[in-house]
Design a protein around this motif. Sequence first.
Motif, PDB file in Angstrom:
ATOM      1  N   ASN A 175       0.841  -1.293   0.011  1.00 34.59           N
ATOM      2  CA  ASN A 175      -0.006  -0.264  -0.140  1.00 34.59           C
ATOM      3  C   ASN A 175       0.965   1.189  -0.168  1.00 34.59           C
ATOM      4  N   PRO A 176       0.281   2.497  -0.393  1.00 36.08           N
ATOM      5  CA  PRO A 176       1.062   3.535  -0.158  1.00 36.08           C
ATOM      6  C   PRO A 176       2.105   3.727   1.127  1.00 36.08           C
ATOM      7  N   ALA A 177       1.620   3.205   2.170  1.00 33.47           N
ATOM      8  CA  ALA A 177       2.468   3.333   3.448  1.00 33.47           C
ATOM      9  C   ALA A 177       3.686   2.557   3.273  1.00 33.47           C
ATOM     10  N   ASP A 178       3.437   1.343   2.859  1.00 31.22           N
ATOM     11  CA  ASP A 178       4.776   0.280   2.498  1.00 31.22           C
ATOM     12  C   ASP A 178       5.626   0.876   1.443  1.00 31.22           C
ATOM     13  N   GLU A 184      -5.864  12.182  -4.222  1.00 31.85           N
ATOM     14  CA  GLU A 184      -6.251  11.991  -3.018  1.00 31.85           C
ATOM     15  C   GLU A 184      -7.296  11.195  -2.526  1.00 31.85           C
ATOM     16  N   ILE A 185      -8.314  11.392  -3.334  1.00 28.13           N
ATOM     17  CA  ILE A 185      -9.757  10.365  -2.935  1.00 28.13           C
ATOM     18  C   ILE A 185      -9.440   8.993  -3.486  1.00 28.13           C
ATOM     19  N   ARG A 196      -6.516   7.293  -3.269  1.00 27.39           N
ATOM     20  CA  ARG A 196      -5.437   6.882  -2.281  1.00 27.39           C
ATOM     21  C   ARG A 196      -6.227   6.660  -0.960  1.00 27.39           C
ATOM     22  N   ASP A 197      -7.157   7.648  -0.517  1.00 20.16           N
ATOM     23  CA  ASP A 197      -7.913   7.226   0.689  1.00 20.16           C
ATOM     24  C   ASP A 197      -8.753   6.018   0.625  1.00 20.16           C
ATOM     25  N   LEU A 228      -6.459   3.301   0.905  1.00 20.33           N
ATOM     26  CA  LEU A 228      -5.830   2.890   2.437  1.00 20.33           C
ATOM     27  C   LEU A 228      -7.019   2.462   3.286  1.00 20.33           C
TER      28      LEU A 228
END
Lengths: 274, 495, 272
Positions: free
Chosen positions: B320-323, B465-466, B468-469, B472
Amino acid sequence: MRVLRYVLIYGLLLTFGFIYTVPFLWMLSTSFKTLSQTLRFPPEWIPGPWAFENYPNGWMGAFDFNIFFRNSVAITGNAVLAQMTSSVLIAYAFARIRVPERGFLFAIVLATMMIPPQVTLIPQYILFTKFGWVETWLPLMVPQWTGWPLFVFMLRQFFRTLPADLDDAARIDGCGSFRILWHVLLPNMKPALATVAIFTFVGNWNDFLHPLLYLSRDDNTTLAVGLNMFRGQYRTQFNEMMAVAVLILLPVILIFFFFQQYFVRGIALTGIKG
Amino acid sequence: MGPLGRITRRKVLGTGLLGGASTLALAACGETVVERVEVPVEVIKEVQVAGETVVQEVEVVKEVEVPGETVVKEVEVVKEVPVEVVKEVEVFVPAEAEKVTISTSHSWPEHRYQEQIDFDDLFMGRHPNIEIDRRNTVWAEYWTKTFAQAAAGTLPDVFYNQDTRIAAFLSSDSYIGLTDYMRQMTDGYGWENDFVDLLKPIVTRDGEVYAIPYDWGGPVLSYNKAYFDDAGSSYPDASWMNTDVLEFSKEVTVAEDRKWGFAYRYWGNWGHEGIYNRQFGGRWISDDELEISGVMDSAETLASNEFWSNFALVDKVTPNPADEEALGVHPMTGGHVAMYHAPPWQAAGFNDNPDLDWDIAPSESGPEGQFGAALGSNYGIAKNTEHPDAAWQYLSEYMSTEGMNYMWTYQATAICARKSAQLGFPSAPGQPDGVQHWIDAVNTYLVPGKPLSENSNEILRINGEIMRDMILGATTLQEATAQAVEEIEPLLVGL
Amino acid sequence: MVLFWGVPIIASFVISFFDWKLLSPGEFAGVENYTKLGTDRRFKAALWQTIYYTLGSVPLNVLVALAAAILVNQKVRGVTLFRTLFYLPSVTAGVAISILWYWMFNPDFGLFNWFLGLIGVPGIGWIWDRNWAMPSIILMSAWSIGANMVIFLAGLQGIPEHLYDAVDVDGATRYQRFRHVTLPMLSPVIFFVSVITVVQSFQIFTNIYVMTRGERGTMVLALYLFFKGFEDLKMGYASAIAVILFVITGVIALLQFRLSGAWVYYEEEGGQ
């Protein structure tokens, strides 16, 4: 009790010193890694093999950082000289010289701090374009001589911690405003002046946005802009970038150390009051 | 005014061995010795264009293992550029003209800058009365700077732009028209025949061409061979469906070891529709970019977004984006994923990792067929230029077949917008075996990235942004879609 | 100063009344940009989030900086080294260090959640969770205390030794020394630091731009106006946001000045 106090102080210093040093250690570690080691996860803290060549390769790659270094020295040197002169004089005027509408003028100075720099960027850019100053150092050098609102405010606050008796005593001895400033007040403000010098140095040395806008040739721009050239859209050579970043940081650390000697208490106010 | 003369049989591009091999010997515990040695430059290939030799290449030896001995020889990739290209230059600035300076602005990263310096030096050698005042700004800040210049009316004479950004510059009249100049050149500068047709509308308004596109390409399925070898599977090929991508991803994902089946990087950006929606017959805005309601929330688009978002939300086979951010490296480069849609301009990044054995395959298909997205960049001449002829002299040589070859094709960074400059691409150093799939893709199943209107940036930022929300897990697909439709609708101004 | 600062500021004020696009000033739009702000929910969110950041980061920053300054003002061996160490994060910010932060903030294998795990607290999503993103950014700001620490240190160093000698004669405790000498003498500096930290926190940009690009509830005014101006090319609208930001900062600074009379002690006015 005394021992306990030392243990406590050193305990705190070491703990927080470590926490605050982690980002720098990270930079240092990355700067000695090979490119393929920087790609590993989880990150390794000890470089192996040690890629010392990142330093010469980064500094003298497609861009000649000697030139950027020279440019940064000139621009930052001017800024320090300019701020130490202009901000001190303006702050002194606001703190001690009775002029009409002083409060109003000071409010205007403060107001300029409250506009985010992203807003004035374009109007300022257009202004300097009209002067024909783009691609020269003038937009980065000339405005420094008009003082920096933050420093004016800060120095004014420091002037105000000095007792008015100091001035009065000097004035009785026949000193003019300028001599009072030079011989009486400034010697008592060494920590504040050192602070201005450090902030000006760091602010200009690391300033990215303004040189980015005004300078972009290979021979006229600064270290901060040059450092960013390692950043690609898809690929960044972090090891060489960090090596150059460490080299750029060294003067900052040295300047900090150097000016720190003015952070020594024992200013001779004792003779005046007590 | 036509070309004023010709420099014939002149060296347009010189030769140069740009990368040297450094020597570094390291002894490790007496067991293995890793040694870097200098490789002699040997010509192994020649590429012929119209009967002329345009490229010679060196053999690139990455690693030589000598059996029975404990010596491993590691050799740096040596980058070679064309030897000598002979070409006529059509001259717009007479040799006896007064010396002029033209400013150029680029966005090269440090490791790609040397070619630009060399090109400009060679250009000034050919045109002693034109001085190049070259400026370079790192990509992330290039736009800030260029917008400030546009606002002040001081754009550099020749400047870089990108497909999703150029509309705003065109609508504010930042360029001079180039059609007249092209007409005066041999074969009309090849505009009709040599340039990729899909790119022309992006730089053209009311029949006038305002910028010259130089590259064109997009992501196709790339894969890390190690994952397939370890699993005993065959590599992806043209028969692969998107469900095969998912199944294989499930098989190889071990998130604790930071190994995933698949990475997506085009979620919510310019490639989203081409890569994820079209396979299911979906769109995210209409082709004229005037409608989003009824398009983004159509059954097909919702189905495709659900299929692909499940990679992250249900099956968890993708970082995911965090990883991704925490890895600090592109997941493909770092060997963290088995598959990824890779554009040609990322190959050099993959090659940074000597342990990565990768290749590309034709992209996977969905129920409605095989698709992907492509994007390009261009250079044009600013309206505020004082020396349009000299600027065109530079631009026309920079965007010539030889210029494109030198700057992009032989650097293996882009499939060029001129078909004649695509020929050397497969044999450029560092290319994967399947390089032809990139070229086949642009010629067959890739569609232009979206949006291309003057509000592109704002639309992409909000949509990004939308989306990616959602990925996540903060919002559902239905909520995210409804929000995107509502917020983007007022921004649609059409092409 | 008027030329280099005043003109651009007035210009941006004027621009806020225009439908200003990339190359041309465009049409005079009156207060249209301002009325649009009233219905722009992303603007309202940015306004609230800016206040959220300020309320969180200013007290944290000022207190940690003051504590650090007092700590490195102790007369112990090697303290100058620690001054430098505390100052370092303020000059090593930016993109290069962001990778380290991403790693520490990672929900699955980050340093912070690992640490929380050690003390038995379940991990959180940090910058990747809408509820925790802003607190994470606030936490990050505690690393950049260097400048405020230096100002406090300069203030502490400026307090004449004889004032301490005077209270020592009366047998003052450590707390009394701090309460009756350090605090009043330092109050002009504390006031200064508070004002500029508030002003700067209203302009927070870099950390958020690098870490979250304003997503997941971290969009703040300075970032929003940057996006509007430099990415969407709506400079008139961006300038209107700036004017609002300016007015808010100005009002708060004015309040701080008004309230300062009650607690700030100026030596020049002859306090003793």
